[in-house]
Motif scaffolding. Structure first.
Motif, short mmCIF file in Angstrom:
data_model
loop_
_atom_site.label_atom_id
_atom_site.label_comp_id
_atom_site.label_asym_id
_atom_site.label_seq_id
_atom_site.Cartn_x
_atom_site.Cartn_y
_atom_site.Cartn_z
N VAL A 75 0.65 -1.18 0.11
CA VAL A 75 0.06 0.20 0.02
C VAL A 75 0.86 1.29 0.09
CG1 VAL A 75 -1.66 1.43 1.31
CG2 VAL A 75 -1.87 -1.07 1.17
N ILE A 76 1.92 1.38 0.81
CA ILE A 76 2.74 2.54 0.98
C ILE A 76 3.28 2.70 -0.50
CG2 ILE A 76 4.91 3.31 2.09
CD1 ILE A 76 4.06 1.64 4.58
N SER A 77 3.63 1.36 -1.13
CA SER A 77 4.45 1.97 -2.35
C SER A 77 3.59 2.57 -3.60
CB SER A 77 4.88 0.60 -2.96
OG SER A 77 3.94 -0.36 -3.32
N GLN A 78 2.10 2.29 -3.40
CA GLN A 78 1.17 3.02 -4.10
C GLN A 78 1.02 4.46 -3.76
OE1 GLN A 78 -1.03 1.05 -6.40
NE2 GLN A 78 0.41 -0.58 -6.06
N ILE A 79 1.14 4.87 -2.63
CA ILE A 79 0.89 6.24 -2.08
C ILE A 79 2.10 7.04 -1.75
CG2 ILE A 79 -1.60 5.66 -1.57
CD1 ILE A 79 -0.75 5.50 1.54
N LYS A 80 3.22 6.74 -1.57
CA LYS A 80 4.14 7.28 -1.08
C LYS A 80 4.72 8.27 -1.60
CE LYS A 80 9.21 5.97 0.35
NZ LYS A 80 10.16 4.89 0.22
N GLN A 81 4.41 8.63 -2.87
CA GLN A 81 4.85 9.74 -3.51
C GLN A 81 3.88 11.10 -3.07
OE1 GLN A 81 3.48 7.21 -4.75
NE2 GLN A 81 1.77 7.77 -6.22
N LYS A 82 2.90 10.67 -2.33
CA LYS A 82 1.98 11.68 -1.92
C LYS A 82 2.64 12.67 -0.73
CE LYS A 82 -1.29 10.33 -4.86
NZ LYS A 82 -1.68 10.84 -5.96
N THR A 83 3.22 13.66 -0.81
CA THR A 83 4.07 14.59 -0.01
C THR A 83 2.84 15.02 0.77
OG1 THR A 83 4.19 16.14 -1.48
CG2 THR A 83 5.98 14.51 -1.40
N ASP A 84 3.17 15.34 2.27
CA ASP A 84 2.21 16.08 3.05
C ASP A 84 1.15 15.52 2.99
OD1 ASP A 84 4.23 18.04 3.67
OD2 ASP A 84 3.74 18.93 1.65
N TYR A 86 -1.00 11.76 4.91
CA TYR A 86 -0.98 10.71 6.29
C TYR A 86 -1.51 9.35 5.85
CZ TYR A 86 0.77 14.78 8.84
OH TYR A 86 1.18 15.98 9.16
N LEU A 87 -0.96 8.32 6.58
CA LEU A 87 -1.61 7.04 6.26
C LEU A 87 -2.34 6.50 7.66
CD1 LEU A 87 -2.20 4.65 4.68
CD2 LEU A 87 0.18 3.52 5.50
N CYS A 88 -3.30 6.22 7.85
CA CYS A 88 -4.08 5.59 8.99
C CYS A 88 -4.18 4.18 8.80
CB CYS A 88 -5.39 6.65 9.34
SG CYS A 88 -6.27 6.07 10.65
N ILE A 89 -3.70 3.40 9.48
CA ILE A 89 -4.12 2.10 9.63
C ILE A 89 -5.12 1.64 10.51
CG2 ILE A 89 -2.63 -0.16 9.80
CD1 ILE A 89 -0.33 1.47 9.27
N VAL A 168 7.67 9.41 6.64
CA VAL A 168 8.25 8.65 7.48
C VAL A 168 8.95 7.38 6.77
CG1 VAL A 168 8.12 7.25 9.45
CG2 VAL A 168 7.15 9.39 9.62
N TYR A 169 8.04 7.03 5.84
CA TYR A 169 8.50 5.66 4.97
C TYR A 169 9.53 6.22 4.17
CZ TYR A 169 3.97 4.32 6.83
OH TYR A 169 2.87 3.75 7.90
N ASP A 170 9.96 7.39 3.87
CA ASP A 170 11.22 7.42 3.33
C ASP A 170 12.46 6.71 3.89
OD1 ASP A 170 9.84 8.80 1.36
OD2 ASP A 170 10.33 10.94 2.39
N SER A 171 12.32 6.68 5.41
CA SER A 171 13.46 6.18 6.06
C SER A 171 13.03 4.93 6.61
CB SER A 171 13.62 7.15 7.02
OG SER A 171 13.91 8.38 6.91
N ILE A 172 11.70 4.61 6.77
CA ILE A 172 11.34 3.36 7.59
C ILE A 172 10.22 2.50 6.70
CG2 ILE A 172 10.53 2.27 9.62
CD1 ILE A 172 11.45 4.97 10.97
N THR A 173 10.27 1.34 6.48
CA THR A 173 9.22 0.43 6.00
C THR A 173 9.22 -0.58 7.06
OG1 THR A 173 10.81 -0.64 4.69
CG2 THR A 173 9.61 1.12 3.83
N TYR A 174 8.20 -1.52 6.75
CA TYR A 174 7.88 -2.54 7.63
C TYR A 174 8.61 -3.65 7.53
CZ TYR A 174 3.75 0.32 8.99
OH TYR A 174 3.25 1.31 9.43
N ASN A 175 9.23 -4.52 8.27
CA ASN A 175 10.09 -5.48 8.30
C ASN A 175 9.40 -6.62 7.79
OD1 ASN A 175 11.82 -7.67 8.56
ND2 ASN A 175 12.29 -7.42 10.95
N GLU A 176 9.53 -7.16 6.44
CA GLU A 176 8.97 -8.35 5.66
C GLU A 176 9.58 -9.40 6.31
OE1 GLU A 176 8.83 -7.74 1.74
OE2 GLU A 176 7.57 -5.69 1.75
#
Length: 265
Positions: A75-84, A86-89, A168-176
């Motif tokens: 999901v993050i790979s789909q929306i990561k380019q959207k600057t400013d 937020y993702l709510c999980i 945040v996801y520029d520096s951190i992603t989830y540990n697969e």
């Protein structure tokens, strides 16, 4: 910059159910303004694609259960380019109050943190936030003042209700390497290591259905195998504590099921 509800992407990971059987989806599907994403980890076809897309939301299939980390990262790979933005999980069984996003926006615009955590409770305990120290998780008790907990503590929390600035996801992603357990605590451990700002939204409480009960020995054994793998990864720098955790878990299950099978997993 004033953040609006349209700046929030909302993710639900569905597993082996129709989305109408999800309290979370039912609460969010009619909400105006948000970008709702359903990521499907189901192992069978529950016709979620047709339902979600007919209601004009984004549907992503994992083509089987690939685990939480891979679902989040997709999901993050789909929306990561959207600057400013937020993702709510959300988990698919979180009860969401009608004023949830009103309070979220108030917190985001007031505090400008990197990660926002609501208070998540069950009938018996506070699930989130919690504290993490030397990789060990400790729960917050009802007699503690949540409002006093800040970045001077090492804060962790569960995924459901967590809001993350997409930067945040520029520096951190989830540990697969983690499939299910401690995906959230591993992420928050990295958030603390990067010294990112965490804000606990103490005025916002969610209620979570939380059960580690299994209805059969086979289901318990399958769940134990996942927990064993994930605990070993999470505590890879503290093998003694991993052994303590897994032995305790096996003892609890052995007492319940009275089966030697538990001990040999």
């Amino acid at each position: 910059m004033n953040i609006q509800i349209s700046d929030i992407y909302v993710l639900i990971v569905i597993y082996n159910k129709h989305c109408y059987d999800s309290d979370t989806y039912q609460a969010l599907k009619e909400l105006k303004g948000i970008h709702l994403i359903v990521c499907d980890n189901s192992t069978s076809d529950y016709h979620n694609k047709e339902t979600v897309e007919n209601e004009h939301h984004l549907y992503l299939s994992m083509n089987g259960n690939k685990g939480l980390s891979k679902a989040y990262n997709k999901v993050i790979s789909q929306i990561k380019q959207k600057t400013d933005k937020y993702l709510c999980i959300f988990d698919d069984d979180t009860k969401i109050s009608p004023d949830f996003f009103e309070k979220v926006l108030d917190n985001i615009n007031k505090y400008h943190a990197d990660v926002f955590l609501p208070v998540v409770k069950t009938e018996k305990m506070i699930l989130s936030p919690c504290l993490i120290n030397n990789n060990r998780i400790s729960m917050i008790t009802e007699d503690m003042d949540i409002a006093t907990i800040d970045n001077t503590n090492k804060i962790s929390g569960i995924n459901s209700g967590m809001i993350v600035n997409l930067k945040v996801y520029d520096s951190i992603t989830y540990n697969e390497n983690l499939f299910l357990d401690n995906v959230d605590h591993d992420f928050m451990r990295n958030v603390n290591e990067y010294q990112l700002k965490i804000k606990i939204m103490d005025n916002l409480v969610l209620y979570q259905n939380y059960s580690q009960e299994n209805n059969s020995l086979n289901a318990a054994c399958h769940r134990l195998k996942i927990s064993k793998h994930d605990l070993k990864e999470f505590y890879k720098d503290d093998y003694c504590y991993y052994l303590y955790q897994i032995i305790g878990l096996k003892y609890k299950l052995f007492k319940k099921y009275k089966s030697m099978k538990i001990l040999f997993i």
